[in-house]
Write a protein that holds these residues in place. Structure first.
Motif, PDB file in Angstrom:
ATOM      1  N   UNK A 157       0.810  -1.210  -0.031  1.00  0.00           N
ATOM      2  CA  UNK A 157      -0.106  -0.121  -0.034  1.00  0.00           C
ATOM      3  C   UNK A 157       0.862   1.150   0.031  1.00  0.00           C
ATOM      4  N   UNK A 158       1.990   1.316  -0.927  1.00  0.00           N
ATOM      5  CA  UNK A 158       2.452   2.472  -0.857  1.00  0.00           C
ATOM      6  C   UNK A 158       2.094   3.667  -1.767  1.00  0.00           C
ATOM      7  N   UNK A 159       2.493   5.023  -1.506  1.00  0.00           N
ATOM      8  CA  UNK A 159       2.131   5.851  -2.377  1.00  0.00           C
ATOM      9  C   UNK A 159       3.511   6.425  -2.969  1.00  0.00           C
ATOM     10  N   UNK A 160       3.413   6.358  -4.176  1.00  0.00           N
ATOM     11  CA  UNK A 160       4.636   6.501  -5.133  1.00  0.00           C
ATOM     12  C   UNK A 160       4.633   7.574  -6.136  1.00  0.00           C
ATOM     13  N   UNK A 161       5.568   8.683  -6.069  1.00  0.00           N
ATOM     14  CA  UNK A 161       5.518   9.800  -6.913  1.00  0.00           C
ATOM     15  C   UNK A 161       6.507   9.568  -8.116  1.00  0.00           C
ATOM     16  N   UNK A 162       5.899   9.591  -9.145  1.00  0.00           N
ATOM     17  CA  UNK A 162       6.811   9.592 -10.490  1.00  0.00           C
ATOM     18  C   UNK A 162       7.085  10.850 -11.168  1.00  0.00           C
ATOM     19  N   UNK A 163       8.094  11.373 -11.598  1.00  0.00           N
ATOM     20  CA  UNK A 163       8.243  12.724 -12.330  1.00  0.00           C
ATOM     21  C   UNK A 163       8.943  12.118 -13.632  1.00  0.00           C
ATOM     22  N   UNK A 164       8.100  12.438 -14.822  1.00  0.00           N
ATOM     23  CA  UNK A 164       8.447  12.076 -16.076  1.00  0.00           C
ATOM     24  C   UNK A 164       7.604  12.859 -17.223  1.00  0.00           C
ATOM     25  N   UNK A 165       7.510  12.282 -18.215  1.00  0.00           N
ATOM     26  CA  UNK A 165       7.014  12.990 -19.485  1.00  0.00           C
ATOM     27  C   UNK A 165       5.743  12.622 -20.069  1.00  0.00           C
ATOM     28  N   UNK A 166       5.176  13.520 -20.850  1.00  0.00           N
ATOM     29  CA  UNK A 166       3.836  13.285 -21.391  1.00  0.00           C
ATOM     30  C   UNK A 166       3.845  12.026 -22.207  1.00  0.00           C
ATOM     31  N   UNK A 167       4.823  11.597 -23.112  1.00  0.00           N
ATOM     32  CA  UNK A 167       4.842  10.679 -24.076  1.00  0.00           C
ATOM     33  C   UNK A 167       4.775   9.287 -22.942  1.00  0.00           C
ATOM     34  N   UNK A 168       5.698   9.195 -22.254  1.00  0.00           N
ATOM     35  CA  UNK A 168       5.835   8.278 -21.280  1.00  0.00           C
ATOM     36  C   UNK A 168       4.493   8.091 -20.447  1.00  0.00           C
ATOM     37  N   UNK A 169       3.863   9.047 -20.091  1.00  0.00           N
ATOM     38  CA  UNK A 169       2.352   8.640 -19.339  1.00  0.00           C
ATOM     39  C   UNK A 169       1.555   8.288 -20.192  1.00  0.00           C
ATOM     40  N   UNK A 170       1.432   8.868 -21.478  1.00  0.00           N
ATOM     41  CA  UNK A 170       0.253   8.403 -22.563  1.00  0.00           C
ATOM     42  C   UNK A 170       0.630   6.725 -22.837  1.00  0.00           C
ATOM     43  N   UNK A 171       1.894   6.594 -23.088  1.00  0.00           N
ATOM     44  CA  UNK A 171       2.130   5.151 -23.267  1.00  0.00           C
ATOM     45  C   UNK A 171       1.880   4.303 -22.225  1.00  0.00           C
ATOM     46  N   UNK A 172       1.851   4.682 -20.959  1.00  0.00           N
ATOM     47  CA  UNK A 172       1.625   3.700 -19.627  1.00  0.00           C
ATOM     48  C   UNK A 172       0.131   3.563 -19.648  1.00  0.00           C
ATOM     49  N   UNK A 173      -0.795   4.734 -20.184  1.00  0.00           N
ATOM     50  CA  UNK A 173      -1.914   4.752 -20.046  1.00  0.00           C
ATOM     51  C   UNK A 173      -2.592   3.808 -21.152  1.00  0.00           C
ATOM     52  N   UNK A 174      -1.653   3.573 -22.061  1.00  0.00           N
ATOM     53  CA  UNK A 174      -2.293   2.765 -23.411  1.00  0.00           C
ATOM     54  C   UNK A 174      -2.094   1.376 -22.648  1.00  0.00           C
ATOM     55  N   UNK A 175      -1.162   1.050 -22.165  1.00  0.00           N
ATOM     56  CA  UNK A 175      -1.089  -0.339 -21.355  1.00  0.00           C
ATOM     57  C   UNK A 175      -2.152  -0.303 -20.185  1.00  0.00           C
ATOM     58  N   UNK A 176      -2.509   0.556 -19.683  1.00  0.00           N
ATOM     59  CA  UNK A 176      -3.522   0.347 -18.384  1.00  0.00           C
ATOM     60  C   UNK A 176      -5.047   0.120 -18.978  1.00  0.00           C
TER      61      UNK A 176
END
Length: 235
Positions: free
Chosen positions: A163-182
């Protein structure tokens, strides 16, 4: 259930000689996110930062606004696999003349709506990169980028507590690609989503063993605190 906060970096220095540098507004956007998170009071167990300068600057500005108790025991990690794709390479493979920064400036100066014109060209460049026919032209083809981003997320999950809370600082293309997977999105939807992500916005995922779900996408309510035109940016 654990939570992963995917933060897109604040506004970078579009049009300058060094894009990988937050603008003054980008720093403000990052601080506003930190203030918003501070009001929530969520404690963070891990803070993961991509390998780009704008990721680190966003992380520093944001976490500088958090309450000390929120990050007192946090583990800090640098993970270059959360880096963005090579914008410059994607662009110049479609428009070789844009290898010359002066040509880009001439192009933008000649258009009444420079940002819109540039976006149209970049969308075509993205389509070329993603379609698969020209993979050999790129140092990192689209399938390799997608595998890298999803692998970075999986490593976060593999190393996460229950039950961890994790903060990730990244970029738009990376986030969009992760959302594609999810979300099971198609490639065209990823490209469209990429363009809609706001600088300094946050996307939150829930995770539990064997499952990752989307809590919210592209939240930038904290930026609207400014109440000023231009506080919400996409590039």
């Amino acid at each position: 259930m654990g939570q992963i906060y995917l933060v897109r970096h604040g506004q970078a220095s579009f049009g300058s000689s060094n894009y990988d540098q937050l603008s003054e507004l980008g720093v403000t956007q990052s601080k506003l996110l930190g203030q918003w998170l501070a009001r929530q009071g969520t404690p963070f167990h891990r803070i993961i930062v991509g390998g780009m300068k704008r990721h680190r600057q966003t992380a520093d500005a944001c976490t500088g606004e958090l309450n000390e108790a929120q990050i007192a025991g946090a583990e800090w990690l640098t993970e270059p696999d959360f880096n963005e794709y090579n914008h410059h390479e994607v662009l110049v493979k479609h428009r070789p003349d844009f290898e010359d920064p002066a040509e880009v400036k001439r192009f933008l100066a000649s258009r009444p709506n420079a940002k819109h014109a540039f976006q149209e060209i970049f969308q075509v460049a993205m389509g070329r990169w993603m379609q698969g026919e020209y993979d050999a032209d790129y140092g990192e083809p689209w399938p390799a980028f997608r595998t890298r981003c999803c692998g970075a997320l999986q490593r976060v999950l593999d190393g996460a507590g229950k039950s961890q809370n994790i903060l990730v600082f990244t970029s738009g293309g990376t986030i969009a690609t992760i959302c594609q997977q999810v979300l099971g999105l198609g490639d065209r939807q990823v490209a469209e989503l990429n363009w809609s992500l706001v600088n300094g916005a946050v996307t939150k995922l829930f995770y539990q063993p064997g499952r990752v779900t989307l809590s919210y996408l592209n939240n930038y309510a904290h930026l609207e605190w400014l109440g000023e035109p231009g506080s919400v940016t996409y590039r």
